[in-house]
Design an enzyme around this catalytic site. Structure first.
Site, mmCIF file in Angstrom:
data_model
loop_
_atom_site.group_PDB
_atom_site.id
_atom_site.type_symbol
_atom_site.label_atom_id
_atom_site.label_comp_id
_atom_site.label_asym_id
_atom_site.label_seq_id
_atom_site.Cartn_x
_atom_site.Cartn_y
_atom_site.Cartn_z
ATOM 1 N N SER A 188 -27.846 13.284 23.217
ATOM 2 C CA SER A 188 -27.699 13.316 21.758
ATOM 3 C C SER A 188 -27.605 14.760 21.259
ATOM 4 C CB SER A 188 -28.851 12.537 21.118
ATOM 5 O OG SER A 188 -28.597 12.259 19.772
ATOM 6 N N ASP A 342 -22.277 3.151 19.064
ATOM 7 C CA ASP A 342 -22.886 4.449 18.753
ATOM 8 C C ASP A 342 -21.928 5.226 17.857
ATOM 9 O OD1 ASP A 342 -24.138 6.921 18.737
ATOM 10 O OD2 ASP A 342 -23.942 7.278 20.893
ATOM 11 N N HIS A 372 -26.866 3.886 21.106
ATOM 12 C CA HIS A 372 -27.406 5.244 21.087
ATOM 13 C C HIS A 372 -28.883 5.243 21.486
ATOM 14 C CE1 HIS A 372 -27.136 9.474 20.082
ATOM 15 N NE2 HIS A 372 -28.403 9.368 19.706
#
Length: 398
Positions: A188, A342, A372
């Site tokens: 991320s 995501d 995600h």
């Protein structure tokens, strides 16, 4: 009578709060809904605190998240220590078994939207521990200062300073790491920072030891276009909604909410920066299967004033997709994980396209039923599958 009605009302409200429609191919949907309810509760508490004026939103999220931190405890397989690399706090995981040769090294950068998280969070501690033990790798899991107290480029600089320290010959020798087998990895926002520091390292004449690999797990890579197909399709999807991602992005640069508002409307890039859009034009960079009939909207230009005040969102160190092809050519072996559900999916997919066009060797692992944060949720079957594929790639390539 009344009790039954009250129970019914509470049940209906509870179901409404927890339930979100999910695609058929999501494994363990109820588990995902409970995790999402937990996330919703965290953010709602933080919004309530902000409304009361008792604390700002991100600091509340940070405080609530900190309860998931664990101490640096060694076990029968791995020695865990905390130290600093160039004044940046890190956790180091060294396998206990004897090794006849130098070990590989992995520098890991945690996610959390540049605002929350740490190497001490239980999910990251477990991942680093498993990586060290199963792959016989020395893992350095770095911390970095967070927004809203610190904005870009502090996060980037902290990570870069720690990585440069790790890549010193004497430091690698101390930990028994082979200087030719060091990789950088992150998820991320950590994937964003991993790509950014890998780019910077290529240009840095002071660093003699270079990275062998970079592995980016559902990375955030661009700030220009908040209207990609993945943002449209997953705007309300559990874990990371479009509005929360935009809040994190804008908070990385400033606590001035005017940038967040402009980004939500996709009207934040000034006309004088229009030449950058070719680097994030999904109509030419996404394979057909990710376009799915979406129509590319030419962006509406925003205020030059915003870009003057907060130039970070147009900086390649914050948005690695803005690197030109010449910069991308020197990249190490790359592994990219993207997830279908995501908002950041298309950032990763476009980066894969651009790296391949620049001649970089890339392995792209797209998780069709992934969402995600899948790797951080250790109990999920999807998470185990993602971890297994990630470990296999590291084993073969670092």
């Amino acid at each position: 009578g009344v009790k039954t009605v009250l129970l019914l009302i509470v049940g209906v409200l509870g179901a409404y709060y927890v339930y979100t429609p999910l695609p058929d191919n999501i494994e363990e949907p109820w588990r995902l809904l409970w995790v999402n309810a937990h996330m919703k509760t965290l953010t709602n508490l933080a919004l309530f605190a902000e409304y009361l004026g008792s604390n700002i939103f991100m600091n509340t999220v940070k405080f609530l998240t900190s309860f998931q931190e664990v101490p640096p405890t060694s076990d029968e397989n791995v020695t865990v220590t905390e130290t600093t690399f160039n004044n940046v706090p890190v956790r180091v995981y060294v396998p206990k078994r004897k090794s006849k040769t130098l070990r590989r090294g992995l520098f890991y950068i945690h996610g959390g939207g540049w605002c929350v998280g740490s190497a001490a969070l239980s999910g990251y501690d477990l991942l680093s521990r498993r990586t060290a033990d199963r792959l016989d790798v020395v893992v350095v899991s770095t911390n970095y200062r967070l927004a809203p107290e610190y904005h870009f480029p502090i996060q980037f600089e902290d990570v870069y300073d720690a990585l440069k320290w790790f890549l010193r010959q004497d430091v690698l020798e101390k930990y028994g790491v082979d200087p030719e087998r060091v990789g950088v990895s992150g998820d991320s926002a950590g994937g964003n920072l991993a790509a950014a520091v890998a780019q910077q390292l290529i240009k840095d004449p002071d660093v003699k030891i270079k990275l062998k690999t970079q592995s980016l797990i559902y990375p955030a890579l661009q700030t220009l276009d908040m209207d990609l197909p993945s943002y449209r399709e997953n705007a309300q999807f559990p874990i990371l909604s479009k509005s929360f991602m935009v809040r994190l992005w804008s908070e990385y640069f400033t606590s001035d909410r005017s940038l967040e508002k402009a980004m939500l409307l996709n009207q934040h890039v000034p006309v004088e920066s229009s030449h950058l859009f070719k680097f994030t034009n999904w109509s030419s960079l996404l394979p057909e299967k990710f376009k799915k009939g979406h129509v590319y909207n030419t962006p509406t230009y925003g205020s030059s004033e915003l870009a003057r005040k907060y130039p970070g969102f147009l900086d390649v160190r914050a948005a690695p997709l803005l690197a030109d092809d010449a910069q991308l050519r020197g990249f190490p072996l790359t592994y990219v994980i993207t997830c279908q559900y995501d908002v950041l999916r298309d950032d990763g997919v476009m980066y894969v396209t651009r790296l391949r066009n620049a001649g970089v060797q890339v392995t792209h692992n797209h998780i069709e039923d992934g969402f995600h944060g899948a790797l951080s949720y250790n109990g999920f079957k999807t998470g185990y599958r993602v971890e297994k594929q990630y470990f296999e790639w590291l084993r073969e390539n670092v």
